[in-house]
Design a protein around this motif. Structure first.
Motif, PDB file in Angstrom:
ATOM      1  N   VAL A   1       1.002 -14.911   1.051  1.00 48.63           N
ATOM      2  CA  VAL A   1       2.211 -15.706   0.790  1.00 48.63           C
ATOM      3  C   VAL A   1       2.115 -16.375  -0.580  1.00 48.63           C
ATOM      4  O   VAL A   1       3.067 -16.356  -1.366  1.00 48.63           O
ATOM      5  CB  VAL A   1       2.422 -16.752   1.910  1.00 48.63           C
ATOM      6  N   LEU A   2       0.930 -16.924  -0.888  1.00 44.31           N
ATOM      7  CA  LEU A   2       0.775 -17.609  -2.179  1.00 44.31           C
ATOM      8  C   LEU A   2       0.878 -16.639  -3.354  1.00 44.31           C
ATOM      9  O   LEU A   2       1.301 -17.019  -4.440  1.00 44.31           O
ATOM     10  CB  LEU A   2      -0.565 -18.335  -2.229  1.00 44.31           C
ATOM     11  N   SER A   3       0.483 -15.393  -3.149  1.00 43.48           N
ATOM     12  CA  SER A   3       0.503 -14.428  -4.258  1.00 43.48           C
ATOM     13  C   SER A   3       1.714 -13.518  -4.208  1.00 43.48           C
ATOM     14  O   SER A   3       1.775 -12.545  -4.951  1.00 43.48           O
ATOM     15  CB  SER A   3      -0.765 -13.562  -4.216  1.00 43.48           C
ATOM     16  N   TYR A   4       2.673 -13.846  -3.360  1.00 43.13           N
ATOM     17  CA  TYR A   4       3.805 -12.942  -3.116  1.00 43.13           C
ATOM     18  C   TYR A   4       4.487 -12.464  -4.407  1.00 43.13           C
ATOM     19  O   TYR A   4       4.696 -11.266  -4.607  1.00 43.13           O
ATOM     20  CB  TYR A   4       4.821 -13.627  -2.198  1.00 43.13           C
ATOM     21  N   ASN A   5       4.805 -13.408  -5.304  1.00 48.54           N
ATOM     22  CA  ASN A   5       5.539 -13.026  -6.521  1.00 48.54           C
ATOM     23  C   ASN A   5       4.731 -12.091  -7.411  1.00 48.54           C
ATOM     24  O   ASN A   5       5.264 -11.154  -7.997  1.00 48.54           O
ATOM     25  CB  ASN A   5       5.933 -14.276  -7.320  1.00 48.54           C
ATOM     26  N   LYS A   6       3.443 -12.380  -7.508  1.00 50.90           N
ATOM     27  CA  LYS A   6       2.572 -11.524  -8.322  1.00 50.90           C
ATOM     28  C   LYS A   6       2.451 -10.145  -7.675  1.00 50.90           C
ATOM     29  O   LYS A   6       2.463  -9.128  -8.362  1.00 50.90           O
ATOM     30  CB  LYS A   6       1.176 -12.147  -8.423  1.00 50.90           C
ATOM     31  N   ILE A   7       2.321 -10.150  -6.357  1.00 50.64           N
ATOM     32  CA  ILE A   7       2.167  -8.872  -5.656  1.00 50.64           C
ATOM     33  C   ILE A   7       3.417  -8.017  -5.858  1.00 50.64           C
ATOM     34  O   ILE A   7       3.331  -6.822  -6.122  1.00 50.64           O
ATOM     35  CB  ILE A   7       1.880  -9.102  -4.147  1.00 50.64           C
ATOM     36  N   PHE A   8       4.581  -8.660  -5.804  1.00 51.09           N
ATOM     37  CA  PHE A   8       5.814  -7.895  -6.058  1.00 51.09           C
ATOM     38  C   PHE A   8       5.791  -7.301  -7.465  1.00 51.09           C
ATOM     39  O   PHE A   8       6.041  -6.113  -7.653  1.00 51.09           O
ATOM     40  CB  PHE A   8       7.068  -8.764  -5.893  1.00 51.09           C
ATOM     41  N   ALA A   9       5.483  -8.139  -8.450  1.00 50.12           N
ATOM     42  CA  ALA A   9       5.529  -7.676  -9.838  1.00 50.12           C
ATOM     43  C   ALA A   9       4.557  -6.519 -10.051  1.00 50.12           C
ATOM     44  O   ALA A   9       4.895  -5.518 -10.694  1.00 50.12           O
ATOM     45  CB  ALA A   9       5.206  -8.831 -10.789  1.00 50.12           C
ATOM     46  N   VAL A  10       3.365  -6.639  -9.509  1.00 55.29           N
ATOM     47  CA  VAL A  10       2.345  -5.605  -9.708  1.00 55.29           C
ATOM     48  C   VAL A  10       2.706  -4.332  -8.938  1.00 55.29           C
ATOM     49  O   VAL A  10       2.440  -3.222  -9.386  1.00 55.29           O
ATOM     50  CB  VAL A  10       0.956  -6.138  -9.287  1.00 55.29           C
ATOM     51  N   THR A  11       3.341  -4.498  -7.783  1.00 57.39           N
ATOM     52  CA  THR A  11       3.725  -3.326  -6.996  1.00 57.39           C
ATOM     53  C   THR A  11       4.884  -2.590  -7.645  1.00 57.39           C
ATOM     54  O   THR A  11       4.910  -1.368  -7.718  1.00 57.39           O
ATOM     55  CB  THR A  11       4.135  -3.742  -5.565  1.00 57.39           C
ATOM     56  N   PHE A  12       5.850  -3.349  -8.145  1.00 58.89           N
ATOM     57  CA  PHE A  12       7.051  -2.724  -8.704  1.00 58.89           C
ATOM     58  C   PHE A  12       6.741  -2.024 -10.017  1.00 58.89           C
ATOM     59  O   PHE A  12       7.168  -0.890 -10.244  1.00 58.89           O
ATOM     60  CB  PHE A  12       8.146  -3.773  -8.910  1.00 58.89           C
ATOM     61  N   ASP A  13       6.064  -2.678 -10.908  1.00 59.89           N
ATOM     62  CA  ASP A  13       5.841  -2.102 -12.232  1.00 59.89           C
ATOM     63  C   ASP A  13       4.554  -2.685 -12.807  1.00 59.89           C
ATOM     64  O   ASP A  13       4.562  -3.723 -13.453  1.00 59.89           O
ATOM     65  CB  ASP A  13       7.040  -2.439 -13.132  1.00 59.89           C
ATOM     66  N   GLU A  14       3.472  -1.974 -12.558  1.00 61.13           N
ATOM     67  CA  GLU A  14       2.161  -2.490 -12.948  1.00 61.13           C
ATOM     68  C   GLU A  14       2.044  -2.635 -14.463  1.00 61.13           C
ATOM     69  O   GLU A  14       1.474  -3.601 -14.964  1.00 61.13           O
ATOM     70  CB  GLU A  14       1.081  -1.566 -12.399  1.00 61.13           C
ATOM     71  N   ASP A  15       2.613  -1.672 -15.209  1.00 57.70           N
ATOM     72  CA  ASP A  15       2.521  -1.722 -16.669  1.00 57.70           C
ATOM     73  C   ASP A  15       3.210  -2.964 -17.219  1.00 57.70           C
ATOM     74  O   ASP A  15       2.689  -3.643 -18.104  1.00 57.70           O
ATOM     75  CB  ASP A  15       3.163  -0.477 -17.296  1.00 57.70           C
ATOM     76  N   PHE A  16       4.398  -3.237 -16.689  1.00 59.87           N
ATOM     77  CA  PHE A  16       5.121  -4.422 -17.163  1.00 59.87           C
ATOM     78  C   PHE A  16       4.308  -5.682 -16.869  1.00 59.87           C
ATOM     79  O   PHE A  16       4.170  -6.556 -17.723  1.00 59.87           O
ATOM     80  CB  PHE A  16       6.492  -4.523 -16.487  1.00 59.87           C
ATOM     81  N   LEU A  65       0.827  -1.210   0.000  1.00 65.25           N
ATOM     82  CA  LEU A  65       0.000   0.000   0.000  1.00 65.25           C
ATOM     83  C   LEU A  65       0.858   1.256   0.000  1.00 65.25           C
ATOM     84  O   LEU A  65       0.601   2.198  -0.751  1.00 65.25           O
ATOM     85  CB  LEU A  65      -0.931   0.009   1.215  1.00 65.25           C
ATOM     86  N   VAL A  66       1.913   1.254   0.821  1.00 70.88           N
ATOM     87  CA  VAL A  66       2.782   2.425   0.882  1.00 70.88           C
ATOM     88  C   VAL A  66       3.508   2.610  -0.450  1.00 70.88           C
ATOM     89  O   VAL A  66       3.562   3.718  -0.996  1.00 70.88           O
ATOM     90  CB  VAL A  66       3.793   2.297   2.044  1.00 70.88           C
ATOM     91  N   LEU A  67       4.024   1.515  -1.010  1.00 70.96           N
ATOM     92  CA  LEU A  67       4.792   1.637  -2.247  1.00 70.96           C
ATOM     93  C   LEU A  67       3.920   2.016  -3.431  1.00 70.96           C
ATOM     94  O   LEU A  67       4.378   2.670  -4.365  1.00 70.96           O
ATOM     95  CB  LEU A  67       5.536   0.332  -2.542  1.00 70.96           C
ATOM     96  N   LYS A  68       2.679   1.604  -3.409  1.00 69.35           N
ATOM     97  CA  LYS A  68       1.773   1.968  -4.501  1.00 69.35           C
ATOM     98  C   LYS A  68       1.118   3.313  -4.241  1.00 69.35           C
ATOM     99  O   LYS A  68       0.261   3.730  -5.003  1.00 69.35           O
ATOM    100  CB  LYS A  68       0.687   0.890  -4.675  1.00 69.35           C
ATOM    101  N   ARG A  69       1.497   3.964  -3.174  1.00 64.67           N
ATOM    102  CA  ARG A  69       0.909   5.234  -2.767  1.00 64.67           C
ATOM    103  C   ARG A  69      -0.591   5.111  -2.555  1.00 64.67           C
ATOM    104  O   ARG A  69      -1.377   5.964  -2.965  1.00 64.67           O
ATOM    105  CB  ARG A  69       1.183   6.331  -3.810  1.00 64.67           C
ATOM    106  N   TYR A  70      -0.972   4.018  -1.912  1.00 63.50           N
ATOM    107  CA  TYR A  70      -2.374   3.810  -1.567  1.00 63.50           C
ATOM    108  C   TYR A  70      -2.590   3.962  -0.056  1.00 63.50           C
ATOM    109  O   TYR A  70      -3.606   3.514   0.456  1.00 63.50           O
ATOM    110  CB  TYR A  70      -2.817   2.382  -1.952  1.00 63.50           C
TER     111      TYR A  70
END
Lengths: 276, 231
Positions: free
Chosen positions: A154-169, A38-43
């Motif tokens: 925990v199960l969605s950790y990798n997806k959550i990282f990818a979406v948080t870091f660069d949603e467009d990618f 939430l913090v990293l996505k400015r939410y």
């Protein structure tokens, strides 16, 4: 110091305190995990807005003599998706819209309360938290929610990282980013409703924002930040509770102060060049 | 592989891309050239599904989104994000996995391989936010390569790279094509674009030229551009 530990051991022998601690630790853990994203996505404002909506929902549930958690979970969940859409659309000023919604919900809650029960102890508990007032039903529901949040995270950790870091990618390469944004918003809503009973509507958002911000002062990998935030959050919760028992301060406020102390400590360490 | 028919994009009623049609075939290296604001990035984002075209049609044939590797313009990626290089590159594999799954040995080996190719393997534990512009560009390129099973979509791949590194990159892309990957990239650098591309699409909102690179180089249009540039 040793007397404080003795006091703590003695307190833990009470069933209701043990229950409160179990719920608190789980909620603190979930809040910290979600907080990083939430913090990293400015939410961050979404968390704050949701807690106020939660207060409004609780107030209405109370005045209608309905079960507080069962009413507020769906209401806050719906608002979470709405706030997310507002934040995503760049057309409207997202943060201003969230501030409007959250203060309106708070105002409606206050009016409903004053028209029915008045500002009694129950209402005060909702605003500033009453961790020891959790009923057995609340405890089971809270634990179930927290465990579900943990497993999904925990199960969605990798997806959550990818979406948080660069949603467009993430979107461009075939990950349904909006689905994961919804997941984060939904899980946040659940944690806020459950945590609000213990921390209070006014203070719950600090449980989400503080650990992430603190961990980011020192840790430089995403995994490091997530793990550090989780550990810090639980630690600050326990320390805050200990202070609260020891010197009879309100639990929610004590936990926030413990988090503030940790933040200052980490900020200084980060300034001094400590990077992990 | 990709076919665009009369694709238009508009922002607030102003056309950024106007009725562009072209095809990308497997094995192509298509270079999209044009001035700033000529709609190159908008067109790329349409193909990637990040922007909705206001009209026209984009169809994929034998290509799914999860087989695409994408290099965005660096400014679009948060620079203060706490993530280390290894995490960023590995996240390129994200689209290949369904929900609730973890990266396997193969994913990690691929990420490692691409970090080595771009010379960022020694930075693996360094934070993305502590890197220089050129290092970030290479990290994002490694992520794109890690994601690209069939198609590489690159928005200004040589931006921020020094000339030697840019030359290495063109060579690396050549290798990718030999391995059967298709490349579509946006470039400012006309000369190297013409040298490494098999096809050129020259945009100025509309498609001014679309065809083989050799034909483009021989065209009066290109000579006119070169002449104007030399003066």
């Amino acid at each position: 110091m040793s007397s404080l530990i003795e006091l703590f051991v003695e307190l833990l022998s009470y069933d209701f305190i043990l229950r409160a601690m179990a719920v608190g630790i789980l909620v603190a853990l979930c809040a910290a995990l979600l907080g990083v994203t939430l913090v990293l996505k400015r939410y961050s404002m979404i968390g704050d807005g949701l807690s106020h909506v939660g207060f409004g929902a609780l107030a209405i549930a109370m005045s209608l003599n309905l079960a507080p958690l069962e009413v507020s979970i769906p209401v806050v969940l719906l608002s979470a998706f709405m706030l997310l859409r507002i934040s995503e659309s760049s057309q409207i000023k997202g943060d201003a819209a969230i501030a409007l919604i959250s203060s309106s919900a708070l105002a409606i809650g206050v009016i409903v309360v004053s028209m029915t029960s008045g500002m009694n102890a129950d209402v005060c508990n909702y605003m500033f938290g009453a961790i020891l007032a959790l009923s057995r039903g609340d405890v089971y529901l809270s634990i179930a929610v927290a465990v579900a949040v943990l497993i999904l995270y925990v199960l969605s950790y990798n997806k959550i990282f990818a979406v948080t870091f660069d949603e467009d990618f993430a979107k461009a390469t075939g990950t349904d980013a909006s689905q994961y944004n919804m997941l984060i918003a939904g899980l946040t809503a659940m944690v806020i409703v459950v945590g609000m009973r213990m921390m209070g509507a006014m203070l719950i958002s600090s449980l989400i924002i503080f650990p992430a911000l603190t961990a980011m002062r020192v840790f430089s990998s995403f995994r490091g930040v997530v793990i550090c935030a989780a550990v810090l959050s639980v630690l600050c919760f326990v320390i805050g509770m200990a202070i609260s028992f020891g010197v009879s301060t309100p639990a929610g406020a004590s936990i926030v102060v413990a988090n503030l102390a940790a933040f200052i400590l980490f900020a200084l360490a980060g300034r001094a060049g400590l990077k992990i | 592989m990709i076919s665009c028919r009369n694709v238009s994009v508009s922002y607030d009623g102003k056309a950024a891309v106007d009725g562009v049609s072209f095809d990308v075939e497997a094995g192509d290296c298509l270079c999209v050239v044009g001035e700033n604001g000529s709609g190159k990035s908008s067109l790329l984002k349409c193909i990637l599904g990040l922007l909705k075209p206001s009209s026209g049609e984009i169809t994929f044939d034998g290509l799914s989104r999860s087989e695409i590797g994408y290099l965005p313009q660096q400014a679009s990626v948060r620079s203060d994000f706490p993530a280390n290089v290894g995490e960023v590159v590995l996240s390129g594999r994200c689209g290949r996995h369904g929900p609730f799954s973890f990266y396997g040995k193969k994913d990690k080996a691929l990420a490692e391989h691409n970090m080595e190719r771009l010379g960022v393997a020694p930075l693996r534990r360094k934070s993305y936010r502590d890197l220089s512009g050129g290092q970030r560009q290479r990290v994002l390129l490694a992520r794109a390569l890690t994601a690209a099973d069939k198609l590489l979509m690159l928005d200004e791949p040589v931006a921020g790279l020094d000339p030697a590194m840019a030359a290495d990159l063109y060579e690396l892309l050549e290798g990718e094509r030999r391995d059967g990957r298709t490349v579509m990239m946006i470039s400012h650098d006309l000369e190297s674009a013409v040298r490494c591309a098999s096809k050129i699409l020259h945009l100025r909102k509309k498609a001014l030229f679309f065809g083989p690179a050799g034909q483009y180089e021989a065209s009066d249009f290109y000579r006119g551009l070169r002449g104007a540039g030399d003066e």
